[in-house]
Motif scaffolding. Structure first.
Motif, PDB file in Angstrom:
ATOM      1  N   ARG A  48       1.802 -10.721  25.854  1.00 45.17           N
ATOM      2  CA  ARG A  48       2.268 -11.931  26.529  1.00 45.17           C
ATOM      3  C   ARG A  48       3.629 -11.646  27.162  1.00 45.17           C
ATOM      4  NH1 ARG A  48       5.895 -15.293  23.777  1.00 45.17           N
ATOM      5  NH2 ARG A  48       5.019 -17.132  24.796  1.00 45.17           N
ATOM      6  N   CYS A  49       4.069 -12.539  28.043  1.00 42.78           N
ATOM      7  CA  CYS A  49       5.352 -12.406  28.742  1.00 42.78           C
ATOM      8  C   CYS A  49       5.443 -11.055  29.455  1.00 42.78           C
ATOM      9  CB  CYS A  49       6.505 -12.641  27.764  1.00 42.78           C
ATOM     10  SG  CYS A  49       6.518 -14.296  27.039  1.00 42.78           S
ATOM     11  N   GLU A  50       6.529 -10.332  29.276  1.00 45.59           N
ATOM     12  CA  GLU A  50       6.706  -9.079  30.011  1.00 45.59           C
ATOM     13  C   GLU A  50       5.689  -8.015  29.620  1.00 45.59           C
ATOM     14  OE1 GLU A  50       9.023  -8.737  26.256  1.00 45.59           O
ATOM     15  OE2 GLU A  50       8.867 -10.266  27.825  1.00 45.59           O
ATOM     16  N   GLN A  51       5.102  -8.162  28.421  1.00 47.02           N
ATOM     17  CA  GLN A  51       4.098  -7.195  27.995  1.00 47.02           C
ATOM     18  C   GLN A  51       2.847  -7.244  28.864  1.00 47.02           C
ATOM     19  OE1 GLN A  51       4.313  -4.704  25.854  1.00 47.02           O
ATOM     20  NE2 GLN A  51       6.462  -5.239  25.459  1.00 47.02           N
ATOM     21  N   LYS A  52       2.559  -8.384  29.455  1.00 39.43           N
ATOM     22  CA  LYS A  52       1.408  -8.453  30.355  1.00 39.43           C
ATOM     23  C   LYS A  52       1.607  -7.527  31.548  1.00 39.43           C
ATOM     24  CE  LYS A  52      -0.781 -12.810  29.238  1.00 39.43           C
ATOM     25  NZ  LYS A  52      -1.602 -13.915  29.757  1.00 39.43           N
ATOM     26  N   VAL A  53       2.792  -7.562  32.121  1.00 41.10           N
ATOM     27  CA  VAL A  53       3.088  -6.698  33.263  1.00 41.10           C
ATOM     28  C   VAL A  53       3.061  -5.229  32.838  1.00 41.10           C
ATOM     29  CG1 VAL A  53       4.819  -6.090  34.986  1.00 41.10           C
ATOM     30  CG2 VAL A  53       4.429  -8.494  34.420  1.00 41.10           C
ATOM     31  N   ARG A  54       3.645  -4.926  31.691  1.00 42.89           N
ATOM     32  CA  ARG A  54       3.672  -3.545  31.210  1.00 42.89           C
ATOM     33  C   ARG A  54       2.273  -3.011  30.922  1.00 42.89           C
ATOM     34  NH1 ARG A  54       8.862  -3.838  27.005  1.00 42.89           N
ATOM     35  NH2 ARG A  54      10.437  -4.314  28.616  1.00 42.89           N
TER      36      ARG A  54
END
Length: 223
Positions: free
Chosen positions: A158-164
């Motif tokens: 979730r959050c920035e982990q989605k982009v990563r």
């Protein structure tokens, strides 16, 4: 936000819970898989951690880890996958938003690369992705010798982990024309990275009023 190259490949990313579905899927799945009595007994153990989360003494990610540990420690991987398939078969119609299904089909038919990107366990959502005929990125459950350990591998998606996680699979997102659909705080970074962002696109009109998309693109939001 990065400028995409001319005629860039389209990457279409859908959040799952609340975006393609009418509501959360993981808690209903746990109730379905373990039965009402076991589910209720184990949820009692989560009362204190939930209260601590509400008081900002425990993060959402930490609460998610407690939930997974409480229900999935020592569970057979094959059993969980079978339950996930049964849950998809039984709950598909009542869970999925028809407009969301049409949008996924339209993206697939357009030739875009299409994936779900969700904080829910990938093991639980895999039958849904398979039925939609698209790829899946989700929170990974740790497995040892065919048994779940009750821990996650890596980070909650979730959050920035989605982009990563997207970049770990597809490479730099600037190489794509990114289209994204989301509905909660956990989707802000994904929506901010997209050239074509859709906030609560399949929701009733009243729930779309406060779109965070433009605000996210000009400021860094705290976790």
């Amino acid at each position: 936000m990065s400028t995409t190259p001319h005629a860039a490949k389209v990457l279409s990313v859908f959040d799952f819970d609340g975006t393609l579905t009418h509501n959360d899927s993981f808690i209903p799945f746990l109730r379905f898989a373990f039965g009402k009595r076991v589910f209720a007994a184990r949820m009692v153990r989560l009362a204190l951690p939930t209260l601590r989360c509400m008081r900002k003494k425990l993060t959402r990610d930490e609460l998610k880890e407690v939930l997974i540990q409480t229900f999935l420690t020592g569970v057979d991987e094959r059993w969980l996958r079978q339950k996930a398939q049964a849950f998809c078969d039984i709950y598909w119609t009542r869970l999925m938003r028809p407009s969301g299904l049409l949008a996924v089909a339209a993206e697939v038919n357009s030739g875009a690369e299409v994936t779900i990107c969700s904080a829910s366990p990938a093991m639980v959502l895999q039958p849904f992705a398979d039925r939609l005929g698209i790829k899946l990125i989700g929170t990974q459950l740790e497995v040892s010798d065919g048994t779940l350990t009750g821990r996650i591998t890596g980070h909650n998606c979730r959050c920035e982990q989605k982009v990563r996680r997207l970049e770990s699979v597809y490479g730099h997102l600037g190489e794509y024309h990114l289209r994204a659909w989301g509905d909660t705080r956990g989707d802000y970074e994904l929506l901010a990275a997209a050239q074509d962002a859709h906030w609560r696109h399949f929701h009733p009109a009243w729930s779309k009023r406060r779109s965070p998309v433009q605000r996210v693109r000009v400021t860094e939001l705290p976790e």
